[in-house]
Design an enzyme around this catalytic site. Sequence first.
Site, PDB file in Angstrom:
ATOM      1  N   SER A   1      42.154  30.151  40.496  1.00 32.27           N
ATOM      2  CA  SER A   1      42.623  30.102  41.730  1.00 32.27           C
ATOM      3  C   SER A   1      43.182  28.684  41.898  1.00 32.27           C
ATOM      4  CB  SER A   1      41.676  30.679  42.765  1.00 32.27           C
ATOM      5  OG  SER A   1      42.629  30.694  43.892  1.00 32.27           O
TER       6      SER A   1
ATOM      7  N   ASP B   1      49.051  39.849  43.554  1.00 34.35           N
ATOM      8  CA  ASP B   1      48.350  38.468  43.834  1.00 34.35           C
ATOM      9  C   ASP B   1      49.628  37.598  44.293  1.00 34.35           C
ATOM     10  OD1 ASP B   1      47.494  35.918  43.503  1.00 34.35           O
ATOM     11  OD2 ASP B   1      46.354  36.585  41.592  1.00 34.35           O
TER      12      ASP B   1
ATOM     13  N   HIS C   1      43.740  39.327  42.486  1.00 30.54           N
ATOM     14  CA  HIS C   1      43.671  37.820  42.316  1.00 30.54           C
ATOM     15  C   HIS C   1      42.227  37.556  41.447  1.00 30.54           C
ATOM     16  CE1 HIS C   1      43.987  33.478  43.038  1.00 30.54           C
ATOM     17  NE2 HIS C   1      42.869  33.507  43.814  1.00 30.54           N
TER      18      HIS C   1
END
Length: 304
Positions: free
Chosen positions: A156, A251, A281
């Site tokens: 991320s 995502d 995600h």
Amino acid sequence: MPSRRHQLLAWAVPRIRKASELESPEIERARLAEWQAAAPRTLPTQLVRGFEKRFGVVTEMLTGPAGDFASYVVTPRGTDPRRTVLYLHGGGYVSGIDPNHVRYATRLAVALGARVVLPDYPLAPDHSWRDSHAVVADLATRWAQDSADLVIAGDSAGGGYALALALTLRDRGGPQASRLVLHSPWVDLTTSTPETADFSARDPWLKLSKLEAYAGWWAGSPDDLGRPEVSPALGDLRGLPPTLMFCGTRDTLAPGCRMLERRAAEADWDLTYIEVADLIHVYPLLPFVPEAQDAWARTTEFLR
């Protein structure tokens, strides 16, 4: 079709993480200040069974423009690793290292016979990239010099940070990472890809309204949003090490990953992008999920 375990976590994780749209920047700032003040400033090892018996931890304090912050060096006991994995944690640049990051990092340490270094970098909204980027790049350079092999990885926001570090190391011209691994990386904080809003509408976890606020805080100023230290997908991608990247299509960050793949091809950068339909995600970090097990097998094969 995603597995049942994935579908269960796709329902549960956003609720556990209390995913919600931004009420206002002021309310979110106050919420984050309270949450960050209450968070323990130690390595959260509770998801790693027998952590103290299996691993040793050395805490190194790094000094940046805004003061000191910790970097944790995790080493399997009874080993003297020659490989190092520098792992940059996710959390939108507003959340610190969580137990899932430690669980994944220790798996890498065991699988690769490596030490793992986890910088606990200062967080937005009180801090921007300028408060840690150069210091963490110095840390990466030192481990690249002191190790036979350096891997840089992240998820991320940490995936974007990892790529930004690789760009800085390349530009410095010194020792480089041999490989990068990026899990659902946040590589374009300008959200310039027109598909982002559509993807965000299907994302049960990441909320675009919050990401836009976090991006502004991490950049520190609108002029810095497009800098390669902040949005590395917009930088010069030539000369980077071989890279493996994962993302699902439920995502918000998938359009940025697709843009990075396109720009990598134009730059002749060896980037392997694995995109899986309908996964959420950072799916490779989800526990007990078949899709994550497949990503793990691909990752360890790539790094070995």
